[in-house]
Design an enzyme around this catalytic site. Structure first.
Site, PDB file in Angstrom:
ATOM      1  N   ILE A   1       0.810  -1.224   0.000  1.00 42.34           N
ATOM      2  CA  ILE A   1       0.000   0.000   0.000  1.00 42.34           C
ATOM      3  C   ILE A   1       0.841   1.271   0.000  1.00 42.34           C
ATOM      4  O   ILE A   1       0.323   2.357   0.227  1.00 42.34           O
ATOM      5  CB  ILE A   1      -1.037   0.044   1.148  1.00 42.34           C
ATOM      6  CG1 ILE A   1      -0.369  -0.117   2.513  1.00 42.34           C
ATOM      7  CG2 ILE A   1      -2.101  -1.003   0.962  1.00 42.34           C
ATOM      8  CD1 ILE A   1      -1.352   0.157   3.659  1.00 42.34           C
ATOM      9  N   THR A   2       2.131   1.171  -0.248  1.00 42.03           N
ATOM     10  CA  THR A   2       2.873   2.402  -0.521  1.00 42.03           C
ATOM     11  C   THR A   2       2.485   2.768  -1.947  1.00 42.03           C
ATOM     12  O   THR A   2       2.100   1.906  -2.730  1.00 42.03           O
ATOM     13  CB  THR A   2       4.401   2.192  -0.480  1.00 42.03           C
ATOM     14  OG1 THR A   2       4.792   1.339  -1.559  1.00 42.03           O
ATOM     15  CG2 THR A   2       4.836   1.565   0.825  1.00 42.03           C
ATOM     16  N   CYS A   3       2.581   4.043  -2.294  1.00 36.37           N
ATOM     17  CA  CYS A   3       2.213   4.338  -3.680  1.00 36.37           C
ATOM     18  C   CYS A   3       3.463   4.410  -4.537  1.00 36.37           C
ATOM     19  O   CYS A   3       3.659   5.317  -5.317  1.00 36.37           O
ATOM     20  CB  CYS A   3       1.366   5.588  -3.782  1.00 36.37           C
ATOM     21  SG  CYS A   3       1.995   6.962  -2.844  1.00 36.37           S
ATOM     22  N   ASP A   4       4.321   3.424  -4.367  1.00 30.90           N
ATOM     23  CA  ASP A   4       5.574   3.360  -5.104  1.00 30.90           C
ATOM     24  C   ASP A   4       5.479   2.143  -6.017  1.00 30.90           C
ATOM     25  O   ASP A   4       5.095   1.066  -5.577  1.00 30.90           O
ATOM     26  CB  ASP A   4       6.720   3.180  -4.109  1.00 30.90           C
ATOM     27  CG  ASP A   4       8.070   3.292  -4.763  1.00 30.90           C
ATOM     28  OD1 ASP A   4       8.262   2.671  -5.836  1.00 30.90           O
ATOM     29  OD2 ASP A   4       8.936   3.985  -4.208  1.00 30.90           O
TER      30      ASP A   4
ATOM     31  N   ASN B   1       6.787   6.339   2.492  1.00 36.51           N
ATOM     32  CA  ASN B   1       5.395   6.781   2.605  1.00 36.51           C
ATOM     33  C   ASN B   1       4.908   6.829   4.056  1.00 36.51           C
ATOM     34  O   ASN B   1       3.714   6.779   4.331  1.00 36.51           O
ATOM     35  CB  ASN B   1       4.431   5.860   1.846  1.00 36.51           C
ATOM     36  CG  ASN B   1       4.333   6.229   0.386  1.00 36.51           C
ATOM     37  OD1 ASN B   1       4.580   5.394  -0.464  1.00 36.51           O
ATOM     38  ND2 ASN B   1       3.988   7.463   0.098  1.00 36.51           N
TER      39      ASN B   1
END
Ligand code: PLP
Length: 644
Positions: free
Chosen positions: A509-512, A560
């Site tokens: 759920i990191t936006c990486d 994040n």
């Protein structure tokens, strides 16, 4: 893709837990600690000597949730740590007995592999019966070690850069009766140690770290060889001996140390390093050094993929074979040189702690690259390029599959070009892309029936894999998976008596875009998707990543601002019941913000002012302000991960 002939099984044939065991390889990499229950759940066997006592992971998850803790959770099973320590010692003892080796074995645990206090405490307490010691690679680690190690028969090995404070502490430890070795890693350290020993009026226990010419394959092998950062080459070793002779301190030199690197997959490399080290040991004895200890460092590998090969994620030997090979090799050289058999020390970290932790998380959602049913009919106005795509779809057969693939790509690119130039509108582009995905899916279905798959179409199934959005951060919890492509066994915790009908990759759920797992263990190398089940309405789907006890916990970062996960330690009691022995709350949002220098109180104040201004402007009421502030405060106190 929906696929009823997955794994060569017909839909009508019953899927069994044996099939799941094969697909996920749990019995190959599980080392006897993990298996699948009759009703399709992962179970832990904390003590392989009591194989009928099992713990279901799902029961533990229920227990954790009932105690008010959310996923993700790092679950530690303390008995497994004990079992691994016992395993190493019984294997060495067996080899010592079998070969009638005259020396002893002393294991030490290198703190850097997992510095958590719980680990160091358990290693020293449970390990005491075997005189298991510690290895410290820094001042902080030595200070941690000294707070737990009390056994005078256990070794305390000091590696790493040493300043005066570090050297003094080690010398005091020796003076207090601990079997503490100062290992010279760089030539300059010797003078410092000699100076401090004189000042403290004590004689040091010296070791020397050597650079071996032997090298090993695998990820982590830069530690060996001429270019390794640490250790003395033979010329420097001889200079050290001369200096010790000069100062009449050769009797202080007792230990030879090397570290070939971590996770050495090939037993041949281990043997050849031992052999070379033994020759140097013999040379030092010949020079008149006291010796008595041969420290082989770490490197004992973990079979992460269960393939039992010399692949980087595996090892082509068992612990028993590792021990037997070492004892046999050392004995051969020592007998040849008519030297007493030394005490053998190993610094196994990875193999000691990898098995005892697993990461548990839930799946939040699934993304599918699946075409929509056709809504818009083709009409008079439909642009010709879309008609062409439609014709590709309709004319697709096994024979022209490659041609259709090329055409589909061509027309799709054409559509995008025309869209950019304003010749197609949004609805038309959407229709074209949808037809394109119908073509790709049809091709993916048909490709399986081809005897020889064209090169371009080889990865097509993987390109269509579902994306399972998972509640954890790769950067925080599995840093090696991201940084060096390390493979950890990953599988569902339940539903293993059901056929996994989907292929997926896992996105965190990191936006990486690097925050994902898309390489998985496979007995024949690496696979790019993981067989998974369809999500069910109102039911959690839990996955676990196994063998994460080594190196993962403190390398992780705050990408994040996802912080430390909750940690739960369990221990199975002799009667088979489970104790929740420790719970450590993961970071709250306020915690991680403080790490990056925010001040939660100041934040609250500033946000309150924003809310007051909104009241003044008539945008919110006073009651709404109250609720807004509550939401903000709750957010600060909450877990950084997704909470249901
Ligand atoms: C990292 C390290 C170890 C641990 O190696 P493993 O392969 O994890 O057993 C042992 N000794 C030294 C000097 C190290 O740097």
């Amino acid at each position: 893709m929906k696929d009823s002939t997955l794994f060569g099984k017909d839909k009508l044939e019953r899927w069994t837990i044996e099939d799941s065991a094969d697909v996920y390889g749990i019995r190959n990499w599980g080392s006897g600690y993990f298996d699948i229950s009759e009703d399709g759940q992962v179970e832990v066997i904390p003590d392989p000597n009591a194989p009928d006592k099992k713990i279901r992971v799902l029961d533990v998850i229920s227990g954790i949730r009932a105690r008010g803790r959310e996923m993700p959770v790092l679950l530690r099973i303390e008995n497994i740590l004990d079992s691994q320590i016992a395993h190493l010692h019984t294997s060495f003892q067996k080899a010592i007995d079998d070969f009638r080796y005259q020396g002893a074995f002393r294991g030490v645990y290198p703190i850097k592999v997992n510095q958590q206090m719980e680990v160091v405490e358990e290693v020293t307490q449970f390990g005491r019966q075997y005189h298991h010691g510690l290895e410290a690679g820094s001042k902080a680690e030595l200070i941690a070690a000294l707070s737990f190690l009390t056994d005078p028969e256990a070794c305390l090995i000091c590696n790493g850069y040493k300043d005066e404070e570090f050297v003094d502490l080690a010398l005091w430890a020796t003076k207090m009766g601990l079997n503490c070795f100062l290992v010279v890693e760089m030539p300059e350290e010797l003078e410092l140690i000699m100076r401090r020993a004189e000042a403290l009026d004590t004689r040091p226990n010296l070791g020397v770290r050597i650079k071996l010419a032997s090298r090993a394959g695998g990820h982590w092998t830069e530690s060996g060889g001429d270019r390794s950062i640490f250790g003395l080459n033979t010329t420097q070793v001889v200079a050290l001996v001369d200096r010790l002779k000069e100062t009449e301190m050769l009797d202080c030199l007792k230990l030879l140390h090397y570290h070939l690197g971590s996770q050495i997959p090939n037993i041949r490399d281990i043997r050849s390093a031992v052999l070379e080290a033994c020759r140097i040991y013999a040379g030092l004895s010949e020079e008149g050094a006291a010796m008595g200890y041969l420290d082989l460092g770490g490197g004992l590998a973990v079979d992460y993929d269960g393939s039992h090969t010399n692949f980087a994620s595996s090892r082509n030997y068992s612990i028993d074979e590792y021990c037997a090979d070492i004892i046999e090799t050392v004995m051969g050289v020592m007998d040849d040189q008519e030297l007493a058999h030394p005490t053998i020390v190993t610094e196994s970290g990875r193999a000691t702690v990898a098995y005892y932790s697993m990461l548990l998380f839930n799946i939040l959602d699934v993304g599918r690259l699946e075409p929509q049913p056709f809504l818009d009919e083709v009409s008079e106005e439909t642009p010709d390029v879309i008609i062409s795509l439609m014709e590709v779809l309709q004319g697709l057969t096994l024979k022209n599959i490659q041609e259709c693939f090329n055409d589909a790509i061509y027309y799709r690119d054409e559509v995008r070009q025309r869209f950019k130039h304003g010749e197609l509108n949004l609805r038309e582009r959407s229709m074209a892309e949808n037809i394109f995905w119908h073509i790709i899916h049809t091709i993916a279905r048909k490709v399986k029936h081809l005897k020889r798959v064209p090169k371009e179409l080889e990865g097509i199934e993987e390109a269509l894999a579902d994306i399972y959005y998972a509640n954890f951060s790769v950067f925080q919890s599995l840093p090696d998976a991201w940084a060096i492509g390390h493979l950890f066994p990953t599988m569902p915790m339940h539903r293993l008596n059901e056929m996994p009908t989907r292929h997926g990759v896992i996105a965190d759920i990191t936006c990486d875009c690097d925050g994902k797992l898309d390489r998985f263990i496979d007995p024949h190398g690496v696979r790019n998707t993981l067989p998974l089940h369809e999500l069910r309405e109102n039911e959690e789907y839990y996955l676990g990543v196994f063998l994460v006890g080594a190196y993962q916990e403190t390398l992780g970062d705050l990408h994040n601002l996802f912080g430390d996960t909750n940690v739960v330690s369990i221990r199975m009691q002799p009667d088979g019941t489970v104790d929740y022995v420790k719970e450590v709350s993961g970071d709250s949002v306020a915690d991680v913000l403080e790490y990056v220098e925010y001040n939660p109180r100041g934040m609250l104040n500033r946000f309150r002012r924003t809310a007051e201004a909104a009241i003044r402007n008539g945008q919110i009421t006073v009651e709404e302000r109250y609720r807004i502030m509550q939401a903000y405060e709750n957010g600060l106190q909450g877990y950084t991960y997704f909470e249901r």
